[in-house]
Design a protein around this motif. Structure first.
Motif, short mmCIF file in Angstrom:
data_model
loop_
_atom_site.label_atom_id
_atom_site.label_comp_id
_atom_site.label_asym_id
_atom_site.label_seq_id
_atom_site.Cartn_x
_atom_site.Cartn_y
_atom_site.Cartn_z
N ARG A 161 40.24 27.53 39.65
CA ARG A 161 41.49 28.21 40.02
C ARG A 161 42.69 27.52 39.40
O ARG A 161 43.59 28.17 38.86
CB ARG A 161 41.63 28.22 41.55
N SER A 170 42.90 28.22 35.72
CA SER A 170 43.39 29.59 35.51
C SER A 170 44.90 29.65 35.69
O SER A 170 45.61 30.28 34.90
CB SER A 170 42.70 30.54 36.49
N ARG A 213 46.58 28.15 32.67
CA ARG A 213 46.54 29.06 31.51
C ARG A 213 47.55 30.18 31.66
O ARG A 213 48.22 30.57 30.70
CB ARG A 213 45.13 29.62 31.32
N MET A 257 42.83 34.53 32.72
CA MET A 257 41.95 34.22 33.84
C MET A 257 40.50 34.06 33.39
O MET A 257 39.72 33.37 34.04
CB MET A 257 42.06 35.32 34.91
N LYS A 258 40.16 34.69 32.27
CA LYS A 258 38.79 34.58 31.76
C LYS A 258 38.63 33.41 30.80
O LYS A 258 37.58 33.27 30.15
CB LYS A 258 38.40 35.90 31.08
#
Length: 264
Positions: free
Chosen positions: A65, A68, A71, A137-138
């Motif tokens: 998390r 993510s 990023r 998120m990926k």
């Protein structure tokens, strides 16, 4: 630092030892949650192995998390937008199935471009940011910028003899999101510098753009016809083109709110 290995640790000493070990091993989630998870393990009569698995999964999930979130922050998106918030019913030009397929980010993995074309208020920037967020998120490296800001940055870099470094920096991200392409005319130098960025990324890393002009109108932005054609080619070859239409649902929503207040 060493820790006692005997069985006679008091509850308080055990908690202090876990806390110290978590600090040393940089396990902040376990440090925060081990007491609560230990109570749950006791209540549910977990095995030692099950309890250990719960601790480690909690740490892994929280690290994922945080990565993510970092990023997404690095994308420099001006605001938060998600696909859940997009009103597909308000814009019949957009096929939800196509957008959700794009949200899987296979096109980013393959280095393909994406063009979102439509008038103001039709949801281009929303989709650009939302799909960019999905990519971040990926695990993809994503960067957002306005077209004019990018060109200004490139011009300044060229003047400071830092152009190669700047182009390389934009070349390292997996997905470059360029918003508001076509709103302002670019001089030949600015257009050529933008072309260099696109060429650096061609067939290697994805570019997603949002533009209020159809490709036929891009000659107003890129005044050199040959350069304009080359840029269109870079942004469309093997890519996805989504037309968001001409009717502003943002304006329609504003009118609807005004009508509701008037009726009330």
């Amino acid at each position: 630092m060493t820790f006692p290995r005997h069985r006679g640790l008091t509850e308080q000493a055990a908690q202090a030892a876990v806390d110290s070990a978590c600090r040393m091993l940089r396990l902040p989630t376990i440090r925060r949650q081990f007491g609560e998870l230990a109570d749950t393990a006791t209540r549910e009569q977990m095995t030692y192995l099950g309890f250990l698995a719960e601790l480690l999964m909690a740490e892994c999930d929280d690290r994922a998390r945080r990565r993510s979130e970092r990023r997404i922050k690095a994308t420099a998106f001006p605001r938060d937008k998600s696909l859940r918030e997009y009103d597909f019913d308000a814009n019949p030009h957009i096929d939800p199935a196509v957008i959700h397929t794009l949200a899987a980010c296979e096109w980013v993995k393959k280095g393909q471009p994406l063009c979102l074309i439509g008038d103001s208020g039709t949801g281009k920037s929303h989709l650009l940011i939302a799909l960019g967020t999905e990519a971040a998120m990926k695990g993809f490296r994503v960067r957002y910028t306005l077209a004019t800001k990018l060109v200004n940055e490139l011009v300044e870099a060229a003047d400071d003899k830092q152009l190669s470094k700047t182009i390389a920096r934009y070349g390292r991200v997996d997905l470059l999101c360029i918003d508001e392409l076509g709103y302002m005319e670019l001089d030949r130098r600015g257009a050529e510098l933008l072309f260099q960025v696109l060429t650096e990324r061609e067939e290697k890393a994805s570019v997603a753009i949002a533009s209020n002009e159809s490709f036929g109108g891009w000659t107003k932005t890129f005044t050199d016809p040959r350069l304009c054609a080359a840029i269109v080619d870079r942004l469309t070859f093997g890519g996805n083109i989504i037309e968001t239409g001409t009717e502003s649902y943002r304006l329609a929503q504003t009118r609807a709110r005004v009508e509701q207040r008037t009726a009330g």
